[in-house]
Design a protein around this motif. Structure first.
Motif, PDB file in Angstrom:
ATOM      1  N   ASN A  90       0.836  -1.217   0.000  1.00 21.46           N
ATOM      2  CA  ASN A  90       0.000   0.000   0.000  1.00 21.46           C
ATOM      3  C   ASN A  90       0.868   1.263   0.000  1.00 21.46           C
ATOM      4  N   ARG A 121      -1.448  -2.839   7.590  1.00 22.82           N
ATOM      5  CA  ARG A 121      -0.875  -2.663   6.255  1.00 22.82           C
ATOM      6  C   ARG A 121       0.524  -2.062   6.354  1.00 22.82           C
ATOM      7  N   THR A 134       4.685  -2.520   9.556  1.00 23.46           N
ATOM      8  CA  THR A 134       3.236  -2.639   9.425  1.00 23.46           C
ATOM      9  C   THR A 134       2.545  -1.939  10.596  1.00 23.46           C
TER      10      THR A 134
END
Ligand code: NAP
Ligand code: GDD
Length: 338
Positions: free
Chosen positions: A185, A224, A255
């Motif tokens: 992402n 993410r 993350t």
């Protein structure tokens, strides 16, 4: 010699940053955009306003699902590099529109590869395919590398896995220079407003200035590996400058949960996120990808690319941008009321 690039998805977040980067590198940039009943070029309008850049940026109507028109465009434009960034890119939406998602991503990628194969007959061409960490799905190992098997669990991820393997297939079968960027992402102040980071920064800004009271979200525990999109387009370009085609993970190696991101953003504005967030099950997904964490060692060693913007800096950039936007919205509203 001036290089020519064709970007699909030029009106999107990554397409706009990549167009900027390539224009800065003196490329002639062609972009394919979908016809729409309203303008969809707000992310690249500034490139047109700059007269110098204007002469090297050309837009053409097209759609990834129309293979014939895409091939015609590729043969007309004769690009040295094709960046295939176009996609129905929203994972939640892919559950509502699985066939369309497969058409844009799966068939769309195949159309790009076929067009490149036609062009290859007369000149060398290099293809970048926007693969995704979402393909790791219900992850089979942590952190995820180029060797981690895919275990997709959304229509979007299945379509991306198809595009990924076809890209490898055209590389092996036809000797096409085609590389997959397996990007984790990446966000920015140009991120679409229905992706979670931007949804949070937009809402926090609007709440701060009194334009919104609540923020409705789904799963706050999903984690993410979030980077800054501006840096990731540099990695795409580097992949196509490498002497051979290959697949590369691009990630930060850290993350964090949706909840962590909310906390960081609301803290910037001296707000307590817990006072404003409500859970709306409509935003839950039929199957969730719980945790993504990438290992981009290969990209660092081979391409010299690494993510440098921290999550805190990313949250600061996006929050500042969207607070400013909210102030302008509030001002315009007051002006309208006067
Ligand atoms: P985005 O902001 O949603 O942009 C998607 C682009 O694709 C837009 O320009 C959109 O045009 C265009 N598009 C959609 N359907 C199309 C079609 N049928 N034919 C032609 N163009 C079409 O996505 P992004 O964040 O920039 O991501 C770029 C690519 O990387 C996507 O393929 C995405 O799946 C992939 N990716 C993104 C991330 C991430 O975190 N951002 C991570 C991994 C992979 P409109 O403006 O007309 O909608
Ligand atoms: N969009 C959204 N909206 N997501 C929410 C919400 C909400 O209200 N509430 C919680 N989430 C959670 C999602 O369930 C998911 O676990 C996480 O926030 C991130 O969602 P998105 O921002 O929509 O991104 P994504 O991870 O599903 O997909 C993005 O990254 C992929 C790479 O891993 C997209 O950019 C994909 O195109 C990309 O391939």
């Amino acid at each position: 010699m001036t290089k020519t690039a064709l970007i699909t998805g030029i009106t999107g977040q990554d397409g706009s940053y990549l167009a900027e980067l390539l224009l800065h590198k003196e490329y002639l940039v062609h972009g394919m955009l979908r016809r729409s009943s309203t303008f969809s070029t707000s992310r690249i309008d500034h490139l047109y306003r700059d007269r110098h850049e204007e002469s090297r940026l050309r837009l053409h109507y097209g759609d990834l699902t129309d293979g014939q028109a895409l091939t015609n465009l590729v043969l007309a434009v004769q690009p040295d590099e094709i960046y295939n960034l176009g996609a129905q890119s929203h994972v939640r939406v892919s559950y509502d529109q699985p066939v369309y998602t497969l058409q844009t991503i799966g068939v769309g990628t195949l159309n790009v590869l076929e067009a490149a194969r036609q062009l290859m007959r007369s000149k060398p061409v290099r293809v970048y395919q926007a693969s995704s960490s979402e393909m790791f799905g219900k992850v089979l190992e942590t952190p995820q590398t180029e060797r981690t098997p895919f275990n997709p669990q959304s229509p979007y991820a299945c379509a991306k896995a198809y595009g990924h393997f076809q890209t490898v297939n055209y590389r092996r079968g036809y000797d096409l220079f085609a590389s997959n960027g397996i990007l984790f992402n990446h966000e920015s102040e140009r991120r679409g407003e229905t992706f979670v980071t931007r949804k949070i920064t937009r809402a926090a800004g609007r709440i701060k200035v009194g334009l919104q009271k609540k923020l409705f979200l789904g799963n706050l525990d999903a984690k993410r590996d979030w980077g800054y999109a501006r840096e990731y387009v540099e990695g795409m370009w580097r992949m196509l400058q490498h002497h051979e085609p290959d697949d590369f993970v691009m990630a930060t190696g850290r993350t964090a949960s949706v909840r962590d991101f909310c906390r960081l953003v609301f803290e910037q504005l001296d707000l307590d996120y817990e006072e404003f967030i409500e859970i709306d099950p409509n935003y839950f997904r039929p199957a969730e990808v719980d945790v993504l964490l990438g290992d981009a060692t290969k990209a660092k060693e081979v391409l010299g690319w690494e993510a440098t913007t921290t999550l805190e800096e990313l949250a600061r950039i996006m929050t500042a941008h969207d607070y400013d936007l909210a102030l302008r919205e509030a001002h315009a509203k007051r002006f309208d009321a006067d």
